[in-house]
Design a protein around this motif. Structure first.
Motif, PDB file in Angstrom:
ATOM      1  N   ARG A  86       0.874  -1.253  -0.059  1.00  0.00           N
ATOM      2  CA  ARG A  86      -0.076   0.011   0.061  1.00  0.00           C
ATOM      3  C   ARG A  86       0.804   1.219   0.225  1.00  0.00           C
ATOM      4  NH1 ARG A  86      -5.368  -1.413  -1.235  1.00  0.00           N
ATOM      5  NH2 ARG A  86      -5.754  -3.536  -0.052  1.00  0.00           N
ATOM      6  N   GLU A 100       0.615   1.256  -4.157  1.00  0.00           N
ATOM      7  CA  GLU A 100      -0.660   2.055  -4.406  1.00  0.00           C
ATOM      8  C   GLU A 100      -0.437   3.327  -4.081  1.00  0.00           C
ATOM      9  OE1 GLU A 100      -5.369   1.633  -3.337  1.00  0.00           O
ATOM     10  OE2 GLU A 100      -3.707   0.811  -1.877  1.00  0.00           O
ATOM     11  N   GLN A 279      -3.102   7.723  -5.687  1.00  0.00           N
ATOM     12  CA  GLN A 279      -3.478   6.217  -4.997  1.00  0.00           C
ATOM     13  C   GLN A 279      -4.242   5.555  -5.976  1.00  0.00           C
ATOM     14  OE1 GLN A 279      -6.926   6.450  -2.461  1.00  0.00           O
ATOM     15  NE2 GLN A 279      -6.509   4.411  -1.693  1.00  0.00           N
ATOM     16  N   SER A 289      -8.525   0.360  -6.292  1.00  0.00           N
ATOM     17  CA  SER A 289      -8.024   1.477  -5.778  1.00  0.00           C
ATOM     18  C   SER A 289      -8.977   2.725  -5.772  1.00  0.00           C
ATOM     19  CB  SER A 289      -6.869   1.832  -6.119  1.00  0.00           C
ATOM     20  OG  SER A 289      -6.106   2.811  -5.429  1.00  0.00           O
TER      21      SER A 289
END
Length: 319
Positions: A86, A100, A279, A289
């Motif tokens: 992440r 991410e 993101q 996402s």
């Protein structure tokens, strides 16, 4: 064991009250199914001393020439078994881990405005895989302790730490509520992306204050919404695809909460809409996402009909 150096670091200091949390008996008690898996993954990583380590926007550990191709492929395979990544990005012996979140963008928004971290003891609540914790070390912190109760993210940091054991940054598999109370031993406390996951946000803020030395600084990053003082959004179900969201306050409400919890010199240093460039899904986080949770024809509205993610960074000092 990765905490032996930390135990030496905090011995004969007030932080030695953490020692019971760093021993095998406690760690065995908190383990769940994923723990054995990532423990195996870390144990299988080759032992390599990186020739370069830089904690910049791209956290770089090692150079491609530090290892042969078979070792690099083993590292790549084991780190891919820790998907989803992440937070980041990272470069590991030439392996680019495109996370991410482009976490360096958030760090840039706060780095120049916070009190200098040089020589400070820092607590990073909700540290994830330690990306921001490592940036705090790069900014001069003498010790950074991260808290991350989500074992897969703790496992990611453990894999990174395998290659940088001497860096005075540690992530503990603990929630803030599990720390001895109070523990007013930190010069700076960060809480980024945590508040809206707490059922009792004021208790979270009070706990942050209890970890700060008098005059110490809190750095808070949270989802917020537009609205008057006193207003908070309490999603009925999900918010931007997330199910564990409780209170999303207006900026004015959040400032009031902080002042009621005893923080002084409370001020907003940044207010930013999260973009689908900051993101987004990658090969290292190949799941839905932000772009999947915004209305296609209007990225200012989530698929649930709420305002799109707006994030504030707020500073305050303990009295």
């Amino acid at each position: 064991m990765q905490f032996d150096l930390l135990r030496q670091f905090i011995a004969e200091t007030p932080l030695s009250v953490l020692d019971p949390f760093l021993q095998n008996e406690f760690l065995d008690a908190i383990r769940h199914g994923d723990h054995r898996r990532w423990q195996r993954l870390v144990a299988e990583l080759p032992v390599i001393a990186p020739s370069q380590v830089t904690f910049d926007d791209l956290i770089t550990i090692g150079h491609p020439d530090d290892c042969d191709e078979s070792s690099r492929e083993l590292i790549r395979k084991r780190f891919r078994e820790l998907i989803p990544w992440r937070k980041g990005p990272f470069s590991l012996f030439g392996i680019h881990i495109d996370s991410e979140w482009q976490s360096h963008l958030k760090w840039r928004r706060l780095a120049a405005a916070i009190e200098p971290l040089a020589g400070r003891c820092v607590l990073d609540v909700g540290s994830g895989n330690g990306y921001s914790s490592l940036r705090m070390r790069s900014a001069g912190a003498k010790l950074v302790i991260g808290l991350e109760p989500h074992i897969p993210y703790y496992g990611q940091f453990s894999a990174l730490k395998h290659f940088i054991p001497g860096v005075p940054v540690w992530v503990l598999p603990l929630a803030l509520e599990q720390l001895p109370h109070p523990l007013a031993e930190f010069d700076t406390v960060f809480s980024m992306g945590v508040l809206y996951h707490r059922r009792s946000p004021l208790d979270h803020l009070l706990r942050l204050a209890d970890c700060l030395k008098p005059g110490g600084q809190m750095v808070l990053e949270s989802l917020v919404v537009e609205g008057e003082a006193g207003y908070s959004l309490l999603p009925k179900d999900r918010y931007a695809g997330m199910s564990n969201i409780w209170f999303i306050p207006s900026v004015a409400t959040l400032i009031t909460w902080l002042e009621r919890c005893g923080f002084q010199n409370v001020r907003v240093i940044d207010l930013s809409l999260t973009s689908i460039e900051e993101q987004r899904p990658t090969v290292w986080m190949p799941f839905d996402s932000l772009q999947h949770f915004l209305t296609p024809e209007n990225h200012l509205i989530t698929v649930e009909g709420h305002p799109a993610p707006l994030r504030a960074i707020i500073l305050g000092n303990k009295a």
